[in-house]
Motif scaffolding. Structure first.
Motif, short mmCIF file in Angstrom:
data_model
loop_
_atom_site.label_atom_id
_atom_site.label_comp_id
_atom_site.label_asym_id
_atom_site.label_seq_id
_atom_site.Cartn_x
_atom_site.Cartn_y
_atom_site.Cartn_z
N MET A 1 0.85 -1.19 0.00
CA MET A 1 0.00 0.00 0.00
C MET A 1 0.89 1.24 0.00
O MET A 1 1.93 1.27 0.65
CB MET A 1 -0.91 -0.01 1.23
CG MET A 1 -1.89 1.15 1.29
SD MET A 1 -3.07 0.97 2.65
CE MET A 1 -1.99 1.09 4.06
N GLN A 3 1.15 5.54 0.37
CA GLN A 3 0.60 6.83 0.77
C GLN A 3 1.50 7.91 0.18
O GLN A 3 2.71 7.91 0.41
CB GLN A 3 0.57 6.96 2.30
CG GLN A 3 -0.35 5.96 2.98
CD GLN A 3 -0.30 6.09 4.50
OE1 GLN A 3 0.59 6.73 5.05
NE2 GLN A 3 -1.27 5.48 5.17
N THR A 222 3.17 -0.71 4.28
CA THR A 222 2.80 0.64 3.84
C THR A 222 4.06 1.41 3.47
O THR A 222 5.00 1.47 4.25
CB THR A 222 2.04 1.41 4.94
OG1 THR A 222 0.82 0.71 5.24
CG2 THR A 222 1.72 2.82 4.50
#
Length: 229
Positions: A1, A3, A222
């Protein structure tokens, strides 16, 4: 993931990034007594390294190592180790422990047997800073190398040698699973061209074509992309 965090300019990015890293390392030292920071070479992180080097931190409790390096000793201009020693391991940060990825052998492939024990027993990293090439490589996990499947395998050793066909020098690189074994993973990007590469990486799924996808699209990890044009 993934960001994505965008900044107005490199000064703002480096200030925020340095503060985050110091907080992460301070927390690690408070909780475990030591901290582990993995960095990447190249032009992009040099100002960040300089900013970090003067921060008020118990650097004697921090271990620094590279995500990858060219198979060159640190007297050579293209050595990432040379760059880190000249920019990060200065001032306050000179007290940090540094683990080299280099050994005095004829090739990176010969040298792995010496480098692997230095890395294989290290605990979970506290922060990993990755870079990204325009071909989607990260660390020295190049899509053009014969070793790419080995480096991205779930059971890959902590360290491997690679030989890209589109870039000079044999390389030594931490593998995908070793780099993912970190409490925080950052991708440091500067320039509008890198945002285009990031968009392309997020739009496809073939990790062997763009190895950075193995990090950005990992189902558990992440990655925080720190970006400015």
């Amino acid at each position: 993931m993934m960001q994505l965090q965008q900044f107005s300019d490199t000064a703002a990015l480096n200030h925020d990034f340095a503060c985050r890293l110091v907080n992460i390392l301070q927390q690690a030292i408070a909780e475990r007594g030591v901290a582990y920071l993995v960095v990447s070479g190249g032009k992009t992180p040099q100002a960040l390294f300089s900013a970090l080097s003067t921060t008020d931190l118990a650097w004697d409790k921090v271990t620094v190592l590279l995500a990858d390096d060219r198979w060159l000793d640190d007297s050579q201009p293209d050595s990432n180790e040379r760059l880190v020693k000249a920019t990060l391991l200065q001032h306050n940060a000179k007290a940090a422990r540094f683990i080299s990825l280099y050994a005095d052998t004829a090739s990176a492939f010969d040298g792995v047997v010496q480098v692997l024990p230095r890395i294989a027993t290290l605990p979970t990293f506290d922060a990993v800073i990755l870079g990204m090439g325009e071909d989607g490589h990260t660390a020295s996990l190049f899509p053009c190398s014969a070793q790419i499947q080995h480096g991205l395998a779930a059971d890959a050793p902590a360290v491997l040698a690679t030989e890209p066909t589109t870039a000079p020098y044999q390389r030594i690189s931490l593998s995908l699973p070793r780099l993912l074994n970190s409490r925080h993973i950052f991708l440091h990007l500067v320039g509008s061209n890198k945002l285009s590469v990031l968009d392309k990486a997020m739009a496809g799924t073939d990790v062997f074509a763009m190895p950075i996808r193995a990090f950005l699209q990992h189902p558990v990890a992440t990655v925080t992309a720190m970006y400015t044009a």
